[in-house]
Design a protein around this motif. Structure first.
Motif, short mmCIF file in Angstrom:
data_model
loop_
_atom_site.label_atom_id
_atom_site.label_comp_id
_atom_site.label_asym_id
_atom_site.label_seq_id
_atom_site.Cartn_x
_atom_site.Cartn_y
_atom_site.Cartn_z
N GLU A 45 -2.50 7.92 0.88
CA GLU A 45 -2.54 6.55 0.43
C GLU A 45 -2.27 6.54 -1.06
OE1 GLU A 45 -3.16 4.67 4.06
OE2 GLU A 45 -2.59 3.91 2.10
N ASP B 241 -1.77 4.92 -4.88
CA ASP B 241 -2.50 4.01 -5.75
C ASP B 241 -1.87 4.10 -7.14
OD1 ASP B 241 -5.27 4.47 -7.76
OD2 ASP B 241 -4.79 2.50 -6.91
N GLN C 198 -0.82 0.07 -5.76
CA GLN C 198 0.20 -0.44 -4.85
C GLN C 198 1.43 -0.88 -5.61
OE1 GLN C 198 -1.41 -3.51 -2.37
NE2 GLN C 198 -2.49 -2.07 -1.05
N SER D 99 10.28 2.34 -4.88
CA SER D 99 8.98 2.63 -4.27
C SER D 99 8.83 4.13 -4.15
CB SER D 99 8.88 1.98 -2.89
OG SER D 99 8.82 0.59 -3.00
N ARG E 110 1.71 4.01 2.18
CA ARG E 110 2.36 2.71 2.02
C ARG E 110 3.20 2.62 0.75
NH1 ARG E 110 0.72 -0.79 5.74
NH2 ARG E 110 -1.16 -0.25 6.90
N THR F 217 3.85 3.22 -3.67
CA THR F 217 3.64 2.48 -4.92
C THR F 217 4.96 1.88 -5.33
OG1 THR F 217 1.82 3.85 -5.77
CG2 THR F 217 3.15 2.69 -7.39
#
Lengths: 114, 112
Positions: B5, B7, B9, B86, B104, B106
Motif C-alpha cells: 500500500e 502512501d 495517495q 503514478s 493502489r 501514489t
C-alpha cells in the motif's frame, strides 16, 4: 530496446461477444502474463504462462478466460462472452525468469464492453 | 493480503524538489519492485530490490527497504515535470507465488 507490443490499442465490443487480445512478448522471454486494470483501480493479476501452459491464475481468471501461445511469438487472451464488468485496460507482460526478474509490460489494450 | 500500500495517495511538488513515496506490506517477501505508470499507459519497471538488500540506486531514484518494518520508500531527487505519473510498489510473497501484487499507487504531479 526490445518491447512488448499489444493489439489492438482499443477494442469496443458488445456484451456477450468474444474478444481476443493479442500480445507479442519480448523474444527471449519465457514467462508471460496478463493483468487488468479497471479504471481508477489497482493492477490485478490474471494469469501467468510458461512452457505452453498456465502456471498460475487468479480468481478473476474464470472459465470465460483462456490464454494461448499459438505460435512462437504471439500470446493471446480470449474472453468468451464479455460482460460489462470486463471493461478495463488489459496489460500483457513478459519476463525472462519468474522470480526476481522484472516484468516488461506492454502499453495495454483498452476494452470497452457496451 | 500481501499487497503493498503506497502512501501518500497523491503528491504535488515543484520541479527541482525531491519526492518521497512509501510502501507498506503485510507479510514477508522475496522482492519488492517499483513501477511507474503514465496516464493511460503501461507500467514501466523502475527498480527491483531483494529482501536481503537495504538500498538501491538508479539515476535519480533511490529505493530503501526495511524488512523489519515491512516498508519501502522511493525517493526521486531533483524532480522534473516528466516525472509526473503514478508510482506503484509490487511485492511477491516469501514461500509463495512470485507474482507481484500491486498497491493502489501514489499519484505524483510535478509542477514546472
Amino acid at each position: 530496446e526490445p518491447e512488448v507490443t499489444q493489439t489492438p490499442s482499443h477494442q469496443v465490443t458488445q456484451m456477450g461477444q468474444e474478444v481476443i487480445l493479442r500480445c507479442v512478448p519480448i523474444s527471449n522471454h519465457l514467462y508471460f502474463y496478463w493483468y487488468r486494470q479497471i479504471l481508477g483501480q489497482k493492477v490485478e493479476f490474471l494469469v501467468s504462462f510458461y512452457n505452453n501452459e498456465i502456471s498460475e491464475k487468479s480468481e478473476i481468471f474464470d472459465d470465460q478466460f483462456s490464454v494461448e501461445r499459438p505460435d512462437g511469438s504471439n500470446f493471446t487472451l480470449k474472453i468468451r462472452s464479455t460482460k460489462l464488468e470486463d471493461s478495463a485496460m488489459y496489460f500483457c507482460a513478459s519476463s525472462y525468469r519468474a522470480e526476481g526478474y522484472e516484468q516488461y509490460f506492454g502499453p495495454g489494450t483498452r476494452l470497452t464492453v457496451t | 493480503s500481501q499487497q503493498g500500500e503506497e502512501d501518500p495517495q497523491a503528491l504535488s511538488i515543484q520541479e527541482g524538489e525531491n519526492a518521497t513515496m512509501n510502501c507498506s506490506y503485510k507479510t514477508s517477501i522475496n522482492n519488492l519492485q517499483w513501477y511507474r505508470q503514465n496516464s493511460g499507459r503501461g507500467l514501466v519497471h523502475l527498480i527491483l530490490i531483494r529482501s536481503n538488500e537495504r538500498e538501491k540506486h538508479s539515476g535519480r531514484l533511490r529505493v530503501t527497504l526495511d524488512t523489519s518494518k515491512k516498508s519501502s520508500s522511493l525517493l526521486i531527487t531533483a524532480s522534473r515535470a516528466a516525472d509526473t505519473a503514478s508510482y506503484f510498489c509490487a511485492t511477491d510473497a516469501l514461500r509463495g507465488s512470485y507474482i507481484p501484487t500491486f498497491g493502489r499507487g501514489t499519484s505524483l504531479i510535478v509542477h514546472p
